[in-house]
Design a protein around this motif. Sequence first.
Motif, PDB file in Angstrom:
ATOM      1  N   PHE A  37       1.120  -1.550  -0.326  1.00 28.05           N
ATOM      2  CA  PHE A  37      -0.176  -0.141   0.326  1.00 28.05           C
ATOM      3  C   PHE A  37       0.723   0.707  -0.341  1.00 28.05           C
ATOM      4  O   PHE A  37       2.155   0.959   0.765  1.00 28.05           O
ATOM      5  CB  PHE A  37      -1.148  -0.540   1.504  1.00 28.05           C
ATOM      6  CG  PHE A  37      -1.984  -0.871   1.233  1.00 28.05           C
ATOM      7  CD1 PHE A  37      -3.366  -1.141   0.422  1.00 28.05           C
ATOM      8  CD2 PHE A  37      -1.745  -2.666   1.549  1.00 28.05           C
ATOM      9  CE1 PHE A  37      -4.087  -2.328   1.001  1.00 28.05           C
ATOM     10  CE2 PHE A  37      -2.558  -3.617   1.657  1.00 28.05           C
ATOM     11  CZ  PHE A  37      -3.907  -3.130   1.125  1.00 28.05           C
ATOM     12  N   LEU A  38       0.859   2.756  -0.429  1.00 31.91           N
ATOM     13  CA  LEU A  38       1.397   3.299  -0.890  1.00 31.91           C
ATOM     14  C   LEU A  38       0.599   4.840  -0.856  1.00 31.91           C
ATOM     15  O   LEU A  38      -0.254   4.548  -1.653  1.00 31.91           O
ATOM     16  CB  LEU A  38       1.814   3.297  -2.491  1.00 31.91           C
ATOM     17  CG  LEU A  38       2.631   2.209  -2.822  1.00 31.91           C
ATOM     18  CD1 LEU A  38       3.287   2.221  -4.542  1.00 31.91           C
ATOM     19  CD2 LEU A  38       3.611   1.817  -1.831  1.00 31.91           C
ATOM     20  N   GLY A  39       0.722   5.667  -0.585  1.00 29.51           N
ATOM     21  CA  GLY A  39       0.343   6.698   0.073  1.00 29.51           C
ATOM     22  C   GLY A  39       0.675   8.006  -1.342  1.00 29.51           C
ATOM     23  O   GLY A  39       2.280   7.907  -0.365  1.00 29.51           O
ATOM     24  N   GLY A  40       0.160   9.155  -1.565  1.00 31.32           N
ATOM     25  CA  GLY A  40       1.300  10.016  -1.860  1.00 31.32           C
ATOM     26  C   GLY A  40       0.809  11.093  -1.692  1.00 31.32           C
ATOM     27  O   GLY A  40      -0.633  11.559  -1.104  1.00 31.32           O
ATOM     28  N   LYS A  41       0.288  12.394  -3.263  1.00 39.01           N
ATOM     29  CA  LYS A  41      -0.320  13.589  -2.812  1.00 39.01           C
ATOM     30  C   LYS A  41      -1.247  13.107  -3.432  1.00 39.01           C
ATOM     31  O   LYS A  41      -1.469  12.948  -4.910  1.00 39.01           O
ATOM     32  CB  LYS A  41       0.852  14.889  -4.127  1.00 39.01           C
ATOM     33  CG  LYS A  41       0.099  15.646  -4.144  1.00 39.01           C
ATOM     34  CD  LYS A  41       0.766  16.787  -4.572  1.00 39.01           C
ATOM     35  CE  LYS A  41       0.029  17.656  -4.961  1.00 39.01           C
ATOM     36  NZ  LYS A  41       0.797  18.506  -6.515  1.00 39.01           N
ATOM     37  N   ILE A  43      -3.617  10.867  -3.695  1.00 41.27           N
ATOM     38  CA  ILE A  43      -3.504   9.945  -3.764  1.00 41.27           C
ATOM     39  C   ILE A  43      -2.858   8.792  -2.862  1.00 41.27           C
ATOM     40  O   ILE A  43      -2.333   8.213  -2.188  1.00 41.27           O
ATOM     41  CB  ILE A  43      -2.484   9.689  -5.280  1.00 41.27           C
ATOM     42  CG1 ILE A  43      -3.022   8.630  -6.641  1.00 41.27           C
ATOM     43  CG2 ILE A  43      -1.488   9.061  -5.063  1.00 41.27           C
ATOM     44  CD1 ILE A  43      -4.768   9.147  -7.445  1.00 41.27           C
ATOM     45  N   LEU A  44      -3.451   6.967  -3.500  1.00 42.51           N
ATOM     46  CA  LEU A  44      -3.657   5.619  -2.473  1.00 42.51           C
ATOM     47  C   LEU A  44      -3.207   5.374  -3.502  1.00 42.51           C
ATOM     48  O   LEU A  44      -4.220   4.953  -4.267  1.00 42.51           O
ATOM     49  CB  LEU A  44      -4.655   5.971  -1.983  1.00 42.51           C
ATOM     50  CG  LEU A  44      -4.227   6.433  -0.490  1.00 42.51           C
ATOM     51  CD1 LEU A  44      -6.462   5.861   0.260  1.00 42.51           C
ATOM     52  CD2 LEU A  44      -3.681   6.340   0.712  1.00 42.51           C
ATOM     53  N   TYR A  45      -2.487   4.197  -2.977  1.00 46.91           N
ATOM     54  CA  TYR A  45      -2.243   3.094  -4.493  1.00 46.91           C
ATOM     55  C   TYR A  45      -2.335   1.876  -3.711  1.00 46.91           C
ATOM     56  O   TYR A  45      -1.810   1.481  -2.036  1.00 46.91           O
ATOM     57  CB  TYR A  45      -1.054   3.175  -5.338  1.00 46.91           C
ATOM     58  CG  TYR A  45      -0.911   4.169  -6.194  1.00 46.91           C
ATOM     59  CD1 TYR A  45      -1.843   3.979  -7.187  1.00 46.91           C
ATOM     60  CD2 TYR A  45      -0.454   5.278  -6.173  1.00 46.91           C
ATOM     61  CE1 TYR A  45      -1.484   4.814  -8.632  1.00 46.91           C
ATOM     62  CE2 TYR A  45      -0.386   6.215  -7.391  1.00 46.91           C
ATOM     63  CZ  TYR A  45      -1.027   5.676  -8.450  1.00 46.91           C
ATOM     64  OH  TYR A  45      -1.212   7.162  -9.120  1.00 46.91           O
ATOM     65  N   LYS A  57      -4.313  -0.601  -8.116  1.00 42.70           N
ATOM     66  CA  LYS A  57      -6.028   0.366  -8.017  1.00 42.70           C
ATOM     67  C   LYS A  57      -5.601   1.296  -6.805  1.00 42.70           C
ATOM     68  O   LYS A  57      -4.342   1.530  -7.069  1.00 42.70           O
ATOM     69  CB  LYS A  57      -7.139  -1.017  -7.079  1.00 42.70           C
ATOM     70  CG  LYS A  57      -7.303  -1.894  -7.598  1.00 42.70           C
ATOM     71  CD  LYS A  57      -8.866  -2.820  -7.150  1.00 42.70           C
ATOM     72  CE  LYS A  57      -8.864  -3.328  -7.891  1.00 42.70           C
ATOM     73  NZ  LYS A  57     -10.091  -4.002  -7.308  1.00 42.70           N
ATOM     74  N   GLU A  58      -6.225   2.315  -7.665  1.00 45.09           N
ATOM     75  CA  GLU A  58      -5.891   4.308  -6.794  1.00 45.09           C
ATOM     76  C   GLU A  58      -7.001   4.480  -6.271  1.00 45.09           C
ATOM     77  O   GLU A  58      -8.464   4.030  -6.500  1.00 45.09           O
ATOM     78  CB  GLU A  58      -5.595   4.100  -7.756  1.00 45.09           C
ATOM     79  CG  GLU A  58      -6.005   4.908  -8.879  1.00 45.09           C
ATOM     80  CD  GLU A  58      -5.079   5.733 -10.151  1.00 45.09           C
ATOM     81  OE1 GLU A  58      -5.825   6.888 -10.247  1.00 45.09           O
ATOM     82  OE2 GLU A  58      -4.642   4.887  -9.899  1.00 45.09           O
ATOM     83  N   ILE A  59      -7.089   5.807  -4.814  1.00 45.45           N
ATOM     84  CA  ILE A  59      -8.027   6.579  -4.729  1.00 45.45           C
ATOM     85  C   ILE A  59      -7.610   7.487  -4.727  1.00 45.45           C
ATOM     86  O   ILE A  59      -6.656   7.476  -3.768  1.00 45.45           O
ATOM     87  CB  ILE A  59      -8.650   5.316  -3.165  1.00 45.45           C
ATOM     88  CG1 ILE A  59      -8.905   4.175  -2.991  1.00 45.45           C
ATOM     89  CG2 ILE A  59      -9.077   6.443  -2.463  1.00 45.45           C
ATOM     90  CD1 ILE A  59      -8.734   3.570  -1.904  1.00 45.45           C
ATOM     91  N   THR A  95      -9.955  -5.958   8.163  1.00 47.61           N
ATOM     92  CA  THR A  95     -10.533  -5.820   6.750  1.00 47.61           C
ATOM     93  C   THR A  95      -9.955  -4.295   6.029  1.00 47.61           C
ATOM     94  O   THR A  95     -10.938  -3.423   5.200  1.00 47.61           O
ATOM     95  CB  THR A  95     -11.768  -5.637   6.579  1.00 47.61           C
ATOM     96  OG1 THR A  95     -13.147  -5.253   7.835  1.00 47.61           O
ATOM     97  CG2 THR A  95     -12.092  -7.696   6.767  1.00 47.61           C
ATOM     98  N   HIS A  96      -9.587  -3.360   7.128  1.00 50.00           N
ATOM     99  CA  HIS A  96      -9.258  -1.948   7.112  1.00 50.00           C
ATOM    100  C   HIS A  96      -8.354  -1.299   7.511  1.00 50.00           C
ATOM    101  O   HIS A  96      -7.156  -2.027   8.135  1.00 50.00           O
ATOM    102  CB  HIS A  96     -10.296  -1.119   7.627  1.00 50.00           C
ATOM    103  CG  HIS A  96     -12.167  -1.454   6.996  1.00 50.00           C
ATOM    104  ND1 HIS A  96     -12.511  -2.745   7.311  1.00 50.00           N
ATOM    105  CD2 HIS A  96     -12.452  -0.202   6.737  1.00 50.00           C
ATOM    106  CE1 HIS A  96     -14.024  -2.290   6.787  1.00 50.00           C
ATOM    107  NE2 HIS A  96     -13.803  -1.160   6.107  1.00 50.00           N
ATOM    108  N   LEU A  97      -7.679  -0.941   6.147  1.00 48.10           N
ATOM    109  CA  LEU A  97      -6.493   0.171   6.945  1.00 48.10           C
ATOM    110  C   LEU A  97      -7.195   1.997   7.433  1.00 48.10           C
ATOM    111  O   LEU A  97      -7.824   2.210   6.673  1.00 48.10           O
ATOM    112  CB  LEU A  97      -5.781   0.367   6.108  1.00 48.10           C
ATOM    113  CG  LEU A  97      -4.707  -0.370   5.142  1.00 48.10           C
ATOM    114  CD1 LEU A  97      -4.251   0.472   4.057  1.00 48.10           C
ATOM    115  CD2 LEU A  97      -3.906  -1.093   6.316  1.00 48.10           C
ATOM    116  N   LEU A  98      -6.191   1.901   8.511  1.00 43.46           N
ATOM    117  CA  LEU A  98      -6.426   3.866   8.752  1.00 43.46           C
ATOM    118  C   LEU A  98      -5.279   4.314   7.582  1.00 43.46           C
ATOM    119  O   LEU A  98      -3.959   4.503   7.943  1.00 43.46           O
ATOM    120  CB  LEU A  98      -6.034   3.594  10.108  1.00 43.46           C
ATOM    121  CG  LEU A  98      -6.031   4.889  10.622  1.00 43.46           C
ATOM    122  CD1 LEU A  98      -7.150   5.143  11.060  1.00 43.46           C
ATOM    123  CD2 LEU A  98      -5.346   4.911  12.045  1.00 43.46           C
ATOM    124  N   ALA A  99      -5.040   5.206   6.941  1.00 41.91           N
ATOM    125  CA  ALA A  99      -5.367   6.304   6.474  1.00 41.91           C
ATOM    126  C   ALA A  99      -5.151   7.300   6.546  1.00 41.91           C
ATOM    127  O   ALA A  99      -6.132   7.952   6.951  1.00 41.91           O
ATOM    128  CB  ALA A  99      -5.271   6.085   5.119  1.00 41.91           C
TER     129      ALA A  99
END
Length: 731
Positions: A37-41, A43-45, A57-59, A95-99
């Motif tokens: 799992f990646l976090g950027g500007k 964006i999440l991947y 996949k991305e958010i 089932t969940h991540l904290l972002a």
Amino acid sequence: RLMLEIQINASVFWFLGHHGQLSLSAVFLDEYRDRLFLGGKDILYSLLLGPTSSESKEIYWPPLPGNREDCIQTGKDPQTECANFVRLLQPYNRTHLLACGTGAFQPMCAFISVGHRGEHVFTMDPLNVESGRGKVPHDPSFPFASAFSGGELYTGLTADFLGRDSVIFRSMGGRSTMRTETDQKLLHDPKFIAAHLIPDNDDRDNDKVYFFFTEKATEAGDREGSIHTRVGRVCANDVGGQRVLVNKWSTFIKARLVCSVPGPHGIDTHFNQLEDVFLLRTKDERNPDVYAIFSTISNVFQGFAVCVYRMADIREAFNGPFAHKEGPDYQWGAYEGRVPYPRPGVCPSKITNQPGREFGSTKDFPDSVLQFARSHPLMWRPVFPALRQPVLVKANIPYKLKQIVVDRVEAEDGHYDVMFIGTDSGTVLKVIALQGGNSLEMEVVTLEELQVFKVPTPITSMEISVKRQAVFVGSPAGVAQVKLHRCETYGKACAECCLARDPYCAWDGSSCSRYTPNSKRRFRRQDIRHGNPVLQCVDQSPGDLDVTEDKVVYGTENNSTFLECVPRSPQATVTWLVQRDDRKDEVKLDDRVMSTDQGLLFRRLFRHDEGVYICRSREHGFTQVLGRITLEVLQGETVDELMARDNAGLSDSFKDRSRTWFKDIMQLIGPSNLPHVEEYCERMWCNDKLRRKHKSMLEKYRQAQESARKARSKNSGERNRTPRDLSAWEE
């Protein structure tokens, strides 16, 4: 849908995000789900780590409406500050991540649905967003550390808009929110690097969260700007005091981490600035080894060191005397008075309970304990590294050491800790440190230096996966997956594999391959500690070692020329010999002829430099020939004249004739060397498709060589004739 740029080669896999710019700011490796799992500007991947490909996949997660505009109005930069930079990715439940992200200087958090193992679910409810204050800093450039355990989030950060309120927070979960008091005795301009929960024993009530950070040292006296590295800790079950330290940490204590080398006149050189921390977990979860990168803050020189700490030494410092200062005119010393019970810094548990004096929580601690903890947070004795010295020291190098991960590898002669160190130039160093016998001297062996990213970019995160035998390397540009071992690159001989001294690799009788401890191979050879191929490869004939390809290099008189020769081992030393008339002499180096890490450089070539140059490496008393290069020098005046006349403004009647100048160059080279020329050109300029297309050309050149030889024997006087077109040009 945005296109994702994914690139693969033999040893590195890159993920560069959409439009090739990820602005990576958070990474979480989920070994259970085989996902990264990646976090950027904004964006999440989610990357599904498959054996051959990586589905992604991305958010899209920008700041809340209006927050970006408010941020810009306060004078912040629209590109580098007024966006939602994801700083925290932690597993919340099955089932969940904290972002959590900076939210354009208004931190926010959300829960990401990632599904169960085997599913590739990646969704977020954009309406279910909560405040992230106290969970991540407002400013995306501010340092920050976090640990998540038992549904509770522990963070070390600056919790206000201006970046002045430095605190250690506990949020979420069923217990009350906790923070440190605003007191420079506790935290003085800290820079948080890492946070980890480490149990003391089998009693969960004794679990503690350790924070690693640097801060201004109040005990340094009049030396302004003195920075010390600290390890601080709090009890996980701390709920503050009843009347004193309400909702404030009542168990916080800290000690100095020392990383230094002896200097002249008994004055040690200290590495005070902490860069990164890695916990090397062992079978005993209570006693991981703590690896830390330090740098100097001196203006005299730039140096870096890696020190290793044992948890037993850290606990011993916390169980020792407290630092104390009677008043402003007094020196710091060890506190010699009575320490109240329960001892400040201990957790309420079965150990602290006594008949008639039971402490169910920190709220039951006497006020005297809390007052003492508030006024004496610092321990007197520092924590020294194992063997009281660094395992690695680098000084005056063209890069900075920024990140570290470590893998403990079982080899034929013991266990070795292989360090993977990321730099600010985008390279990864693969290093082991060996202790020699009874000596305290450390031998540092650099196994590899890998340029991970095409463009130099600072490495900001590293995650190691023993399961996948890879390191995930993060930078602002993207993330790369690098193999832990590349045994096939160490050559095709037993001696080369042995000299590599890579704990992952061993000679199996036919190739250099991955070492497996449980395999029983008769021909397996490995010697990490000594790297002695003479003893390990006794069944290999000397002729098998010098498997070199003879090359021909053409240089022009008075021009520069380079003979390439790179040893496979960074520890090997290279010497050059030149052979003329069956006599070998060592090449004399000076300002004109220079030996570099990549080969031999002639800054100006003379006719007498012709000869066969032999590149020879030596390591641990073992010598090996790496290459033989025949250097042929073309007469400078003749070549210059041909080139000049070709470039001059010739009349149309001579243009067709001028195109044949290369034939004259080939005649200077001589027909006997035509096959070498073809091989050289093919190696330099032909790809696989062209190489297949022109495979028959070599045979044609050999036929031309035979014809030339017959013509030469027929009329030997033509050897030194004037080139065909030169006489026409002179008319």
